[in-house]
Every structure is written in structure tokens, then in C-alpha cells.
Motif scaffolding. Sequence first.
Motif, PDB file in Angstrom:
ATOM      1  N   THR A  23       0.829  -1.202   0.000  1.00  0.00           N
ATOM      2  CA  THR A  23       0.000   0.000   0.000  1.00  0.00           C
ATOM      3  C   THR A  23       0.867   1.257   0.000  1.00  0.00           C
ATOM      4  O   THR A  23       0.614   2.200  -0.758  1.00  0.00           O
ATOM      5  CB  THR A  23      -0.930   0.006   1.227  1.00  0.00           C
ATOM      6  OG1 THR A  23      -1.726  -1.174   1.200  1.00  0.00           O
ATOM      7  CG2 THR A  23      -1.820   1.224   1.244  1.00  0.00           C
ATOM      8  N   LEU A  24       1.888   1.269   0.833  1.00  0.00           N
ATOM      9  CA  LEU A  24       2.801   2.409   0.881  1.00  0.00           C
ATOM     10  C   LEU A  24       3.533   2.582  -0.447  1.00  0.00           C
ATOM     11  O   LEU A  24       3.679   3.698  -0.943  1.00  0.00           O
ATOM     12  CB  LEU A  24       3.801   2.259   2.022  1.00  0.00           C
ATOM     13  CG  LEU A  24       4.797   3.397   2.203  1.00  0.00           C
ATOM     14  CD1 LEU A  24       4.069   4.682   2.581  1.00  0.00           C
ATOM     15  CD2 LEU A  24       5.826   3.042   3.253  1.00  0.00           C
ATOM     16  N   TYR A  25       3.978   1.476  -1.058  1.00  0.00           N
ATOM     17  CA  TYR A  25       4.675   1.526  -2.343  1.00  0.00           C
ATOM     18  C   TYR A  25       3.761   2.119  -3.414  1.00  0.00           C
ATOM     19  O   TYR A  25       4.178   2.986  -4.187  1.00  0.00           O
ATOM     20  CB  TYR A  25       5.139   0.133  -2.745  1.00  0.00           C
ATOM     21  CG  TYR A  25       5.739   0.072  -4.118  1.00  0.00           C
ATOM     22  CD1 TYR A  25       7.040   0.501  -4.348  1.00  0.00           C
ATOM     23  CD2 TYR A  25       5.008  -0.388  -5.198  1.00  0.00           C
ATOM     24  CE1 TYR A  25       7.594   0.474  -5.611  1.00  0.00           C
ATOM     25  CE2 TYR A  25       5.547  -0.423  -6.467  1.00  0.00           C
ATOM     26  CZ  TYR A  25       6.843   0.006  -6.675  1.00  0.00           C
ATOM     27  OH  TYR A  25       7.379  -0.017  -7.927  1.00  0.00           O
ATOM     28  N   ASN A  26       2.516   1.682  -3.475  1.00  0.00           N
ATOM     29  CA  ASN A  26       1.574   2.213  -4.466  1.00  0.00           C
ATOM     30  C   ASN A  26       1.311   3.695  -4.241  1.00  0.00           C
ATOM     31  O   ASN A  26       1.257   4.485  -5.191  1.00  0.00           O
ATOM     32  CB  ASN A  26       0.256   1.433  -4.427  1.00  0.00           C
ATOM     33  CG  ASN A  26       0.403   0.035  -4.954  1.00  0.00           C
ATOM     34  OD1 ASN A  26       1.300  -0.276  -5.724  1.00  0.00           O
ATOM     35  ND2 ASN A  26      -0.488  -0.849  -4.520  1.00  0.00           N
ATOM     36  N   THR A  60       5.400  13.711   2.104  1.00  0.00           N
ATOM     37  CA  THR A  60       4.343  12.719   1.905  1.00  0.00           C
ATOM     38  C   THR A  60       4.458  11.594   2.924  1.00  0.00           C
ATOM     39  O   THR A  60       3.441  11.150   3.481  1.00  0.00           O
ATOM     40  CB  THR A  60       4.418  12.140   0.477  1.00  0.00           C
ATOM     41  OG1 THR A  60       4.293  13.213  -0.450  1.00  0.00           O
ATOM     42  CG2 THR A  60       3.335  11.131   0.234  1.00  0.00           C
ATOM     43  N   SER A  61       5.669  11.126   3.189  1.00  0.00           N
ATOM     44  CA  SER A  61       5.857  10.082   4.196  1.00  0.00           C
ATOM     45  C   SER A  61       5.442  10.582   5.576  1.00  0.00           C
ATOM     46  O   SER A  61       4.839   9.837   6.354  1.00  0.00           O
ATOM     47  CB  SER A  61       7.315   9.627   4.231  1.00  0.00           C
ATOM     48  OG  SER A  61       7.660   8.997   3.032  1.00  0.00           O
ATOM     49  N   THR A  62       5.737  11.828   5.877  1.00  0.00           N
ATOM     50  CA  THR A  62       5.356  12.404   7.156  1.00  0.00           C
ATOM     51  C   THR A  62       3.845  12.497   7.299  1.00  0.00           C
ATOM     52  O   THR A  62       3.286  12.149   8.342  1.00  0.00           O
ATOM     53  CB  THR A  62       5.990  13.798   7.335  1.00  0.00           C
ATOM     54  OG1 THR A  62       7.405  13.688   7.187  1.00  0.00           O
ATOM     55  CG2 THR A  62       5.656  14.395   8.679  1.00  0.00           C
ATOM     56  N   VAL A  67      -1.221  10.534   9.595  1.00  0.00           N
ATOM     57  CA  VAL A  67      -2.617  10.167   9.382  1.00  0.00           C
ATOM     58  C   VAL A  67      -2.876   8.707   9.713  1.00  0.00           C
ATOM     59  O   VAL A  67      -3.892   8.369  10.319  1.00  0.00           O
ATOM     60  CB  VAL A  67      -3.035  10.483   7.929  1.00  0.00           C
ATOM     61  CG1 VAL A  67      -4.396   9.909   7.599  1.00  0.00           C
ATOM     62  CG2 VAL A  67      -3.015  11.977   7.696  1.00  0.00           C
ATOM     63  N   ARG A  68      -1.962   7.809   9.335  1.00  0.00           N
ATOM     64  CA  ARG A  68      -2.237   6.381   9.458  1.00  0.00           C
ATOM     65  C   ARG A  68      -1.552   5.677  10.624  1.00  0.00           C
ATOM     66  O   ARG A  68      -2.070   4.702  11.140  1.00  0.00           O
ATOM     67  CB  ARG A  68      -1.841   5.661   8.167  1.00  0.00           C
ATOM     68  CG  ARG A  68      -2.567   6.134   6.936  1.00  0.00           C
ATOM     69  CD  ARG A  68      -4.048   5.959   7.030  1.00  0.00           C
ATOM     70  NE  ARG A  68      -4.352   4.541   7.129  1.00  0.00           N
ATOM     71  CZ  ARG A  68      -5.520   4.059   7.466  1.00  0.00           C
ATOM     72  NH1 ARG A  68      -6.501   4.860   7.734  1.00  0.00           N
ATOM     73  NH2 ARG A  68      -5.717   2.765   7.548  1.00  0.00           N
TER      74      ARG A  68
END
Length: 118
Positions: A23-26, A60-62, A67-68
Amino acid sequence: MSSERDLQILPIVQESVIHNSKTLYNFQSLTASLFGVAAGILGLESYHGFLFYVIMTLLTSTVFYLVRIAPTSLHSSKSLVDTSAYFRSSFEFWTGGLFSGLAGYILTWTLFYGLVRA
């Protein structure tokens, strides 16, 4: 490292870790292409374009983390920056997107730069 008691209370399921990684890769691949579109439209060149990519990928990673992952980490005794319960490693989470989305970023960056500047 998790203790045996922690793993019995909250077990780490490898299928879930693999799903989270996919999911993270996509997500990172999609956002890398969108960042390439933005960099091309803005007309960024050379180091400015790559710096834009690095900053936006880390941002984006932050955001993904806040959020997740952070809301679920508040309920456990683990550190807030520990992602080992959800991903293979913290290094993969924070910097995996830099390398996995780079090709897509460069492709869309050069395409939209050429379309806008032509």
C-alpha cells in the motif's frame, strides 16, 4: 525490539506487514508521478527538481505517518517514530519512496517539462 509478552498481546502478522508495504509503495509511486507533473509544469531544472522531489517525498511520508500510524501508536507503549509493527523497517518506511518512485518522477517530470516549454 519487541518483548515476547508484547508480541503475544499484539502479534505482528507478516501478511499485514506485506500488505502495508504494498500500500505504501503504491501510494509513493502515485505521488511521485504527481510530483513529476508539478515539477514539469513549474519548469524546475537540475538540482531544483531533485530537491523538490526529495522534500515532497519526505513530506508525503510524514503526512502518511501522521494520518495512518501516529494515531494507533498513541495507544501502545512504543515510541512514536517506531514503524516496525507495521512495516519491515523504519528505513523502508521513511526512505523507500525516494528510490521506488524516482523513475516515475523523472519520466513525468521530463514529459510535462517538454509539453509546457515546447
